[in-house]
Write an enzyme that holds these catalytic residues in place. Structure first.
Site, PDB file in Angstrom:
ATOM      1  N   LYS A   1      -8.325  -9.275  -9.742  1.00 44.57           N
ATOM      2  CA  LYS A   1      -9.103 -10.022  -8.839  1.00 44.57           C
ATOM      3  C   LYS A   1      -8.185 -10.946  -8.117  1.00 44.57           C
ATOM      4  O   LYS A   1      -7.184 -11.397  -8.578  1.00 44.57           O
ATOM      5  CB  LYS A   1     -10.208 -10.661  -9.242  1.00 44.57           C
TER       6      LYS A   1
ATOM      7  N   ASP B   1       1.431   3.597  -0.389  1.00 44.68           N
ATOM      8  CA  ASP B   1       0.060   3.525  -0.114  1.00 44.68           C
ATOM      9  C   ASP B   1       0.053   2.679   1.049  1.00 44.68           C
ATOM     10  O   ASP B   1      -0.808   1.723   1.267  1.00 44.68           O
ATOM     11  CB  ASP B   1      -0.472   2.745  -1.187  1.00 44.68           C
TER      12      ASP B   1
END
Length: 313
Positions: free
Chosen positions: A40, A173
């Site tokens: 997070k 990515d």
């Protein structure tokens, strides 16, 4: 809805993270600005004591005239061993070796304990490129960015990727969600979780990485691949998304995506011939046929190109 016991456990864990961050010189806010499978990201603030101790952090924040940072908290106790032993160290290495470039997110500091690893990162407060494309499309009432803006942003993306390749890092990515914008509108390439280093230009890799919509066909076909050339394919997908507001190929299953790609690229709205040519040059099925970064930077759609993009570190 979360049960009371789950909410209470989450509250206790967050308070632990607040305490651990404060012990390391950061004030962790409750504002969550991102999340991943095992992490997070929260808005945080560097304390004055920390700014006095960390020159790299202080010099960068001084130019920004604020003390805000992004604190990525990775639950290493819950993450798979492969992630903590392979991918996380690669991410940290990549962020360290790509420091300092205007268009790559900065890693200021890392601290850890037996449960968690904390990465203190540069804050890019204006969200990601996908959000920007969607918001601009809504405002224009026409899909995609205007080519002038797309060109300005894409130059910065190319500069960031060129810097990574120059220091031996392939991202693997590249996608709109991993490209952020800061408060000044500068691009910040982020999320190096699948990045890897390479020593030889023609070395091949085998790990399946990235999101299917942005992944090069050779990876989808489970072939060994050149990471630099795979990044070039992803750049073509990103540019297509920027100027059209849509992805060029849409399919969730890798084997089906290959069939869609082989059907060919289509442009369903007006785009300049120069921009189409650049996209087509990147989205070549054969990796060696793709335009190289130097060719991209000097492409007629990108002019005026800047040789500074390719400075060696």
């Amino acid at each position: 809805m979360k049960s009371f016991s789950k909410r209470e456990a989450d509250r206790r864990m967050f308070l632990e993270q607040v305490r651990e961050s404060k012990e390391n010189g950061y004030l962790l806010s409750s504002k969550k600005i991102g999340s991943g499978a095992f992490s997070k990201v929260y808005l945080g603030y560097a304390t004055q004591d920390k700014l006095m101790q960390n020159y790299k952090l202080a010099s960068d924040l001084r130019s920004k005239r604020h003390s805000m940072v992004a604190i990525k908290i990775i639950s290493t106790a819950e993450a798979p061993v492969e992630y903590t032993k392979k991918f996380l160290p690669r991410e940290i290495y990549s962020l360290n070796v790509t420091y300092k470039h205007l268009n790559v997110i900065q890693l200021y500091e890392m601290y850890r304990n037996s449960k968690r690893t904390y990465l203190v990162l540069e804050l890019a407060s204006r969200g990601d490129l996908l959000e920007h494309i969607n918001a601009t499309s809504d405002r224009r009432e026409f899909p995609g960015l205007e080519e002038e803006e797309a060109r300005r942003l894409f130059r910065q993306i190319v500069s960031a990727v060129a810097h990574c390749h120059n220091v031996g890092i392939v991202h693997r990515d590249l996608k709109c969600e991993n490209i952020l914008l800061d408060e000044r509108g500068f691009i910040k390439l982020t999320d190096f979780g699948f990045a890897n280093r390479y020593s030889l230009k023609n070395s091949l890799m085998s790990t399946f990485c990235g999101s299917v919509a942005y992944t090069a066909p050779e990876i989808l076909m489970s072939k060994k691949y050149n990471g630099e050339l795979a990044d070039l394919w992803s750049l073509g997908v990103i540019l297509y998304a920027m100027v059209t507001g849509k992805l060029p190929f849409k399919e969730r299953q890798p084997h089906k995506m290959i069939h869609v790609i082989k059907q060919g690229l289509a442009f369903r709205q007006p785009i300049s011939p120069e921009c189409q040519n650049l996209i087509e040059g990147l989205l070549q099925l054969k990796p060696v046929a793709r335009l190289g970064l130097q060719q991209v930077a000097t492409h007629r759609w990108m002019l005026p190109a800047t040789s500074a993009i390719f400075h060696r570190v």
